[in-house]
Design a protein around this motif. Structure first.
Motif, PDB file in Angstrom:
ATOM      1  N   MET A  85      -0.260 -10.362  -3.592  1.00  0.00           N
ATOM      2  CA  MET A  85      -0.169  -9.102  -2.850  1.00  0.00           C
ATOM      3  C   MET A  85      -0.605  -9.308  -1.404  1.00  0.00           C
ATOM      4  SD  MET A  85      -3.529  -6.959  -4.123  1.00  0.00           S
ATOM      5  CE  MET A  85      -5.160  -7.382  -3.514  1.00  0.00           C
ATOM      6  N   TYR A  86      -0.132  -8.418  -0.576  1.00  0.00           N
ATOM      7  CA  TYR A  86      -0.495  -8.457   0.850  1.00  0.00           C
ATOM      8  C   TYR A  86      -1.772  -7.651   1.059  1.00  0.00           C
ATOM      9  CZ  TYR A  86      -0.273  -7.848   5.902  1.00  0.00           C
ATOM     10  OH  TYR A  86      -0.569  -7.824   7.241  1.00  0.00           O
ATOM     11  N   ASP A  87      -2.762  -8.294   1.658  1.00  0.00           N
ATOM     12  CA  ASP A  87      -4.053  -7.659   1.922  1.00  0.00           C
ATOM     13  C   ASP A  87      -4.071  -7.183   3.379  1.00  0.00           C
ATOM     14  OD1 ASP A  87      -6.659  -6.867   2.252  1.00  0.00           O
ATOM     15  OD2 ASP A  87      -7.527  -8.591   1.228  1.00  0.00           O
TER      16      ASP A  87
ATOM     17  N   GLU B 299      -1.623 -12.942   2.305  1.00  0.00           N
ATOM     18  CA  GLU B 299      -1.310 -12.764   0.894  1.00  0.00           C
ATOM     19  C   GLU B 299      -2.437 -13.353   0.053  1.00  0.00           C
ATOM     20  OE1 GLU B 299       2.413 -14.285  -0.409  1.00  0.00           O
ATOM     21  OE2 GLU B 299       3.468 -12.415   0.041  1.00  0.00           O
TER      22      GLU B 299
ATOM     23  N   ASN C 238      -3.495 -12.109  -7.040  1.00  0.00           N
ATOM     24  CA  ASN C 238      -4.133 -11.058  -7.836  1.00  0.00           C
ATOM     25  C   ASN C 238      -3.555 -11.133  -9.257  1.00  0.00           C
ATOM     26  OD1 ASN C 238      -5.555  -8.848  -8.684  1.00  0.00           O
ATOM     27  ND2 ASN C 238      -4.573  -7.369  -7.309  1.00  0.00           N
TER      28      ASN C 238
ATOM     29  N   LEU D 132      -5.734  -1.998  -6.641  1.00  0.00           N
ATOM     30  CA  LEU D 132      -4.499  -1.889  -5.866  1.00  0.00           C
ATOM     31  C   LEU D 132      -4.481  -0.595  -5.057  1.00  0.00           C
ATOM     32  CD1 LEU D 132      -1.931  -2.950  -8.621  1.00  0.00           C
ATOM     33  CD2 LEU D 132      -2.872  -4.388  -6.809  1.00  0.00           C
ATOM     34  N   THR D 133      -4.064  -0.711  -3.804  1.00  0.00           N
ATOM     35  CA  THR D 133      -3.848   0.479  -2.994  1.00  0.00           C
ATOM     36  C   THR D 133      -2.522   1.119  -3.413  1.00  0.00           C
ATOM     37  OG1 THR D 133      -2.611  -0.695  -1.285  1.00  0.00           O
ATOM     38  CG2 THR D 133      -5.028  -0.672  -1.077  1.00  0.00           C
TER      39      THR D 133
ATOM     40  N   ASN E 160       0.204   1.534  -1.696  1.00  0.00           N
ATOM     41  CA  ASN E 160       1.310   0.685  -1.258  1.00  0.00           C
ATOM     42  C   ASN E 160       1.462  -0.553  -2.137  1.00  0.00           C
ATOM     43  OD1 ASN E 160       2.128   2.320   0.865  1.00  0.00           O
ATOM     44  ND2 ASN E 160       0.825   1.277   2.377  1.00  0.00           N
ATOM     45  N   GLN E 161       0.345  -1.140  -2.519  1.00  0.00           N
ATOM     46  CA  GLN E 161       0.390  -2.316  -3.384  1.00  0.00           C
ATOM     47  C   GLN E 161       0.892  -1.950  -4.782  1.00  0.00           C
ATOM     48  OE1 GLN E 161      -3.690  -3.500  -2.966  1.00  0.00           O
ATOM     49  NE2 GLN E 161      -3.292  -4.782  -1.158  1.00  0.00           N
ATOM     50  N   GLN E 162       0.534  -0.771  -5.240  1.00  0.00           N
ATOM     51  CA  GLN E 162       1.036  -0.313  -6.541  1.00  0.00           C
ATOM     52  C   GLN E 162       2.553  -0.182  -6.508  1.00  0.00           C
ATOM     53  OE1 GLN E 162      -1.106   3.116  -8.249  1.00  0.00           O
ATOM     54  NE2 GLN E 162      -2.776   2.638  -6.840  1.00  0.00           N
TER      55      GLN E 162
ATOM     56  N   GLU F 161       4.637  -1.749  -4.478  1.00  0.00           N
ATOM     57  CA  GLU F 161       5.228  -3.082  -4.372  1.00  0.00           C
ATOM     58  C   GLU F 161       5.286  -3.762  -5.737  1.00  0.00           C
ATOM     59  OE1 GLU F 161       2.967  -5.254  -1.562  1.00  0.00           O
ATOM     60  OE2 GLU F 161       3.693  -4.148   0.196  1.00  0.00           O
TER      61      GLU F 161
END
Length: 220
Positions: free
Chosen positions: A102-104, A110, A113, A168-169, A171-173, A175
């Motif tokens: 994932m992008y942090d 990246e 995770n 997960l934020t 946006n990450q969710q 993605e």
């Protein structure tokens, strides 16, 4: 009562009971279980980076098979036989890893995770087996049952639940949801639901397998 001695190499504990109705017809019912543990011989066919990506996966199974048998030998319930059968299988999976990068936003990089998945599947299938059974001993009390080959086909469904290492934020969710929705699994339908701590995957698709082995037992 019989047990498939070759199955113990795969940590499979099993027992079957065969009830005779005539010289040529019998019903065999078997129960087999593999306690949850490492996948037998996995290191022999999954190596290197592929082995690391899977993680320390654990597998456990339970199967019940109902099998009418039709014998063609001269002795009672002996010789070549054909056996149509029904099998119910339950599979438990633990620590199956899905590697998610994932992008942090904070580090602008990246990060790995990994998601460890746990869940259960159940399958119903029908098949046909060809075998040969010998009766041994002075009183024909011992039996040697060679399952030459058997194949079954049916359907399976189950759920996998995974937990991420990092929260997960939103946006990450999204993605991860998009990545899993686009994942192509041949012949299998899957539906995912992602949350801040991981998510779940529902699977539905075909189930197939082969049977072979050598059983030894005693006739009462």
């Amino acid at each position: 009562m019989k047990t498939n001695v070759t199955a113990y190499a795969f940590r499979n504990i099993n027992l079957s009971y065969e009830r005779s109705f005539s010289k040529t017809i019998a019903l065999n019912i078997s129960f087999a279980t593999m306690p949850t543990g490492g996948v037998p011989f996995m290191d022999s066919f999954v190596k290197g980076d592929d082995r690391k990506e899977i993680g320390d996966v654990k597998l456990g199974t339970t199967a019940i098979t109902i099998e009418p048998r039709f014998y063609f030998g001269e002795k009672y319930n002996s010789g070549f036989y054909l056996a149509p059968y029904y099998r119910y299988t339950n599979v438990k999976v633990d620590q199956l890893r899905y590697n998610y990068a994932m992008y942090d936003d904070i580090t602008d990089k990246e990060v790995d995770n990994p998601i460890d998945l746990n869940g259960k599947f159940s399958a119903s299938s029908f098949g046909l087996m060809l075998g040969i059974q010998w009766v041994l001993g002075s009183q024909d009390n011992w039996v040697l049952d060679f399952w030459i080959v058997g194949g079954h086909y049916g359907s399976a469904r189950g759920d996998l639940v995974g937990k991420t290492q990092y929260t997960l934020t939103p946006n990450q969710q999204k993605e991860l949801q998009d990545e899993l929705d686009d994942l192509e699994i041949p012949l299998i339908k899957h539906k995912t639901e992602i949350n801040a701590n991981g998510g779940s995957v529902k699977l539905d698709g075909p189930w197939a397998g082969l049977r072979s082995g050598l059983s030894f037992g005693y006739r009462f």
